[in-house]
Motif scaffolding. Structure first.
Motif, PDB file in Angstrom:
ATOM      1  N   GLY A  19       0.685  -1.358  -0.208  1.00 18.10           N
ATOM      2  CA  GLY A  19      -0.103  -0.406  -0.262  1.00 18.10           C
ATOM      3  C   GLY A  19       1.227   0.870   0.147  1.00 18.10           C
ATOM      4  N   HIS A  20       2.826   1.051   0.502  1.00 17.25           N
ATOM      5  CA  HIS A  20       2.545   2.389   0.111  1.00 17.25           C
ATOM      6  C   HIS A  20       4.589   1.719  -0.263  1.00 17.25           C
ATOM      7  N   ALA A  21       5.280   3.235  -0.734  1.00 14.05           N
ATOM      8  CA  ALA A  21       6.258   2.398  -1.644  1.00 14.05           C
ATOM      9  C   ALA A  21       7.124   2.739  -0.258  1.00 14.05           C
ATOM     10  N   ASP A  22       7.349   3.174   0.355  1.00 13.87           N
ATOM     11  CA  ASP A  22       8.228   3.636   2.337  1.00 13.87           C
ATOM     12  C   ASP A  22       8.477   1.982   2.591  1.00 13.87           C
ATOM     13  N   ARG A  23       7.620   1.480   2.821  1.00 15.05           N
ATOM     14  CA  ARG A  23       7.079   0.016   3.295  1.00 15.05           C
ATOM     15  C   ARG A  23       8.522  -0.858   2.523  1.00 15.05           C
ATOM     16  N   ARG A  24       8.496  -0.854   1.731  1.00 17.18           N
ATOM     17  CA  ARG A  24       9.174  -1.977   0.964  1.00 17.18           C
ATOM     18  C   ARG A  24      10.585  -1.970   1.565  1.00 17.18           C
ATOM     19  N   LEU A  25      11.438  -1.036   2.168  1.00 14.19           N
ATOM     20  CA  LEU A  25      13.279  -1.754   2.102  1.00 14.19           C
ATOM     21  C   LEU A  25      12.651  -2.188   3.765  1.00 14.19           C
ATOM     22  N   GLY A  26      12.234  -1.736   4.547  1.00 11.74           N
ATOM     23  CA  GLY A  26      11.341  -2.529   5.138  1.00 11.74           C
ATOM     24  C   GLY A  26      11.461  -3.276   5.715  1.00 11.74           C
ATOM     25  N   PHE A  27      10.525  -4.530   4.904  1.00 15.17           N
ATOM     26  CA  PHE A  27       9.676  -5.150   4.039  1.00 15.17           C
ATOM     27  C   PHE A  27      11.338  -6.256   3.653  1.00 15.17           C
ATOM     28  N   MET A  28      11.605  -5.533   2.982  1.00 15.55           N
ATOM     29  CA  MET A  28      12.575  -6.444   2.721  1.00 15.55           C
ATOM     30  C   MET A  28      14.125  -6.581   3.663  1.00 15.55           C
ATOM     31  N   GLU A  29      14.210  -6.364   3.996  1.00 21.26           N
ATOM     32  CA  GLU A  29      15.573  -6.000   5.215  1.00 21.26           C
ATOM     33  C   GLU A  29      15.124  -7.174   6.230  1.00 21.26           C
ATOM     34  N   TYR A  30      14.082  -6.822   6.806  1.00 20.88           N
ATOM     35  CA  TYR A  30      13.262  -8.301   8.131  1.00 20.88           C
ATOM     36  C   TYR A  30      13.241  -9.208   6.718  1.00 20.88           C
ATOM     37  N   SER A  31      12.435  -9.437   6.007  1.00 22.59           N
ATOM     38  CA  SER A  31      12.341 -10.663   4.929  1.00 22.59           C
ATOM     39  C   SER A  31      14.177 -11.556   5.395  1.00 22.59           C
ATOM     40  N   ARG A  32      14.665 -10.559   4.462  1.00 17.54           N
ATOM     41  CA  ARG A  32      16.268 -11.327   5.017  1.00 17.54           C
ATOM     42  C   ARG A  32      16.769 -11.580   5.697  1.00 17.54           C
ATOM     43  N   GLY A  33      16.463 -10.842   6.361  1.00 25.58           N
ATOM     44  CA  GLY A  33      16.822 -10.729   8.462  1.00 25.58           C
ATOM     45  C   GLY A  33      16.351 -12.006   8.736  1.00 25.58           C
ATOM     46  N   LEU A  34      15.397 -12.579   8.547  1.00 26.98           N
ATOM     47  CA  LEU A  34      14.438 -14.411   8.877  1.00 26.98           C
ATOM     48  C   LEU A  34      15.334 -14.947   8.285  1.00 26.98           C
ATOM     49  N   MET A  35      15.852 -14.477   7.505  1.00 21.51           N
ATOM     50  CA  MET A  35      16.355 -15.841   6.715  1.00 21.51           C
ATOM     51  C   MET A  35      17.961 -16.311   6.772  1.00 21.51           C
ATOM     52  N   LEU A  36      18.422 -15.236   7.956  1.00 23.24           N
ATOM     53  CA  LEU A  36      20.090 -15.679   8.343  1.00 23.24           C
ATOM     54  C   LEU A  36      20.018 -16.372   9.855  1.00 23.24           C
ATOM     55  N   PRO A  37      21.212 -17.667   9.084  1.00 21.54           N
ATOM     56  CA  PRO A  37      21.083 -18.366  10.589  1.00 21.54           C
ATOM     57  C   PRO A  37      21.586 -17.355  12.211  1.00 21.54           C
ATOM     58  N   ILE A  38      20.979 -16.787  12.410  1.00 26.08           N
ATOM     59  CA  ILE A  38      21.198 -16.480  13.689  1.00 26.08           C
ATOM     60  C   ILE A  38      19.594 -16.816  14.922  1.00 26.08           C
ATOM     61  N   GLU A  39      20.730 -16.609  16.159  1.00 26.26           N
ATOM     62  CA  GLU A  39      19.996 -17.640  16.677  1.00 26.26           C
ATOM     63  C   GLU A  39      18.333 -17.137  17.609  1.00 26.26           C
ATOM     64  N   ARG A  40      18.341 -15.899  17.415  1.00 31.14           N
ATOM     65  CA  ARG A  40      17.011 -15.059  17.920  1.00 31.14           C
ATOM     66  C   ARG A  40      17.202 -14.493  16.615  1.00 31.14           C
ATOM     67  N   LYS A  41      15.474 -13.893  16.716  1.00 28.90           N
ATOM     68  CA  LYS A  41      15.204 -13.658  15.346  1.00 28.90           C
ATOM     69  C   LYS A  41      13.764 -12.483  16.126  1.00 28.90           C
ATOM     70  N   SER A  42      14.114 -11.711  16.891  1.00 30.39           N
ATOM     71  CA  SER A  42      12.862 -10.405  17.364  1.00 30.39           C
ATOM     72  C   SER A  42      13.672  -9.073  16.602  1.00 30.39           C
ATOM     73  N   ILE A  43      13.163  -8.181  17.041  1.00 33.02           N
ATOM     74  CA  ILE A  43      13.857  -6.608  16.181  1.00 33.02           C
ATOM     75  C   ILE A  43      14.858  -6.993  17.065  1.00 33.02           C
ATOM     76  N   GLU A  44      15.625  -6.381  17.531  1.00 31.06           N
ATOM     77  CA  GLU A  44      16.996  -6.097  18.049  1.00 31.06           C
ATOM     78  C   GLU A  44      18.136  -7.096  17.215  1.00 31.06           C
ATOM     79  N   PRO A  45      18.021  -7.999  17.627  1.00 30.16           N
ATOM     80  CA  PRO A  45      18.918  -8.669  17.101  1.00 30.16           C
ATOM     81  C   PRO A  45      19.070  -8.817  15.331  1.00 30.16           C
ATOM     82  N   LEU A  46      17.674  -8.638  15.000  1.00 31.13           N
ATOM     83  CA  LEU A  46      17.828  -8.361  13.357  1.00 31.13           C
ATOM     84  C   LEU A  46      18.000  -7.088  13.013  1.00 31.13           C
TER      85      LEU A  46
END
Length: 468
Positions: A19-46
């Motif tokens: 619904g808004h172009a400004d949300r694209r970057l955050g959406f992409m970064e959050y998605s990529r962060g969830l794919m990383l093999p890190i132990e905790r995937k709450s917002i701060e570690p991401l």
């Protein structure tokens, strides 16, 4: 390396629904962060792994996108489904799997948290529970709908609803009611029709089964051992015949001695030895999975004193391993009478695929790691986890034909020397006995260029995807 252009196309498909172009970057970064093999995937570690030198700013940005930004979870999940469906091989078999999963929680302020049964713990405890609908085939499966179950004590608590942002149109609904609503929405949006699979938590609900029948959907659902059924040898009496011209004609089925329903457990115990066959349904970890099954046609007996004719026949499937003293599983299946016992067993066992989905989503994509309390954030985080899972599932299916081995795995970027997690003093004394992470030195005064976030590398054949 996986073709990053494919990931860009995937993100384009999903971001069109934000619904808004400004949300694209955050959406992409959050998605990529969830794919990383890190132990905790709450917002701060991401945030720490996405931009190690601007953790506070990145944390604020990601938090706003997940917890505050007003985008539609349903629209994004439809985009994920559109991307994944062509690779699932639904022509080999299409199933809709209904289930729920629990998230253990402390306190009482996180939305929907209450003392209730938690499947992850196997007992009653303080937790949140969400209901999902998955589209599945023998090749793979994907959640296409996900909604938090709101206990009645929450549904009627205006103060807590307001504080956690529960939408005004959300009212108390049982889990089977939520599942039926998800199924209706799937039909309305053109999801390929499949056999509905569910455990006894849903199959025990006569309203759930009748709702599926009313929508013309076949099903194979678990039921408890005390579920009443009619067999060919034991049926209800027809309506009482009219004895005079006066009065209303009787229209209800009757019960009498010898004409009462049997529980499915009683049916199982009365079957002769010839009714049982050993069936193998798929390879297991150490050996092929098999058990002893019986299948027969029955009619459900719930509420039939309000009916003028018995319900239609359906399958009763019973699982009674030789080493057990009594049957362990029962299913009622509204499937063709010509269906073989092998096909019935294979269909019933497809429901267990959802357990693997939940395991991967929780352990590897951080589904249970969200630390916020609000309704919107809970569902946005779950949607992003499913989006990340959907992309890697498609990569796995295209590259390795669905095998969990040798699948795509992202590599985590290194944190900079001197990085300190939020809430920890930079000059804190080392406490190696208390904290398994070594104490970090003070942050350098200059800021070197942050390493780029690596994404979706295909490992060498001996590597393993981050699954069990």
């Amino acid at each position: 390396m996986v073709d990053l252009d494919e990931f860009e196309r995937y993100m384009d498909l999903l971001c069109e629904r934000l619904g808004h172009a400004d949300r694209r970057l955050g959406f992409m970064e959050y998605s990529r962060g969830l794919m990383l093999p890190i132990e905790r995937k709450s917002i701060e570690p991401l945030a720490a792994h996405i931009d190690p030198w601007r953790v506070s700013a990145k944390h604020q940005s990601l938090h706003h996108m997940v917890a505050k930004s007003d985008w539609s979870d349903e629209a994004v999940l439809e985009g994920v489904r559109e991307w994944v469906t062509p690779t699932l091989g639904l022509e080999k078999g299409c199933y809709w799997i209904v289930d729920d999963t629990g998230f253990p929680k402390n306190g009482r302020h996180s939305v929907g948290v209450a003392r209730q049964y938690c499947g992850q713990l196997g007992k009653q405890d303080n937790c949140q529970v969400a209901v999902s609908l998955s589209l599945a085939s023998p090749e793979g499966s994907l959640p296409i709908a996900f909604r938090l179950y709101l206990p009645e004590e929450w549904a009627t608590d205006k103060a807590r609803r307001r504080k956690t942002g529960v939408p005004e149109d959300i009212r108390f609904a049982t889990k089977p009611d939520i599942a039926l609503a998800q199924i209706r929405h799937a039909q309305e949006t053109g999801v390929p029709a499949g056999i509905v699979l569910a455990d006894a938590g849903y199959g025990n609900s006569i309203d759930f089964r009748e709702g599926l029948t009313a929508q013309g959907l076949p099903y194979c659902v678990g039921v408890q051992s005390n579920t009443g059924v009619w067999t060919k040898e034991r049926m209800p009496l027809p309506p009482k015949p009219r004895t005079s011209a006066r009065g209303r004609k009787a229209t209800r089925l009757r019960r009498a001695p010898g004409h009462t329903p049997l529980s499915v457990k009683e049916v199982a115990c009365q079957l002769p030895p010839s009714a049982w066959r050993t069936v193998t349904w798929r390879p297991g970890t150490n050996a092929r999975l098999s058990s002893r099954f019986a299948a027969l046609r029955v009619r459900a007996a719930h509420r039939d004193w309000h009916r003028c004719a018995p319900r239609e026949e359906e399958w009763l499937l019973i699982d009674w391993p030789r080493q057990e003293l009594e049957p362990v599983h029962y299913w009622l299946a509204r499937l063709p009478a010509t269906m073989t016992r092998q096909a019935l067993v294979s269909t019933a066992m497809m429901r267990w695929r959802i357990e693997r989905d939940y395991q991967e989503l929780k352990q590897e994509f951080g589904l249970s790691h969200y630390e916020g309390r609000g309704w919107r954030g809970f569902h946005h985080h779950a949607t992003l986890c499913v989006a990340a899972y959907g992309f890697l599932l498609t990569t796995r299916l295209k590259t390795y034909g669905g095998s969990k081995k040798n699948s795509a795995r992202s590599q985590a970027s290194l944190l900079p020397k001197g990085y300190t997690p939020r809430g920890r003093r930079k000059n804190a004394a080392p406490c190696s006995q208390l904290d398994r992470h070594a104490a970090l030195s003070a942050c350098p005064c200059h800021r070197p260029n942050a390493r780029p976030l690596s994404l979706l590398r295909i490992p060498e054949p001996e590597a393993q995807f981050m699954t069990q």
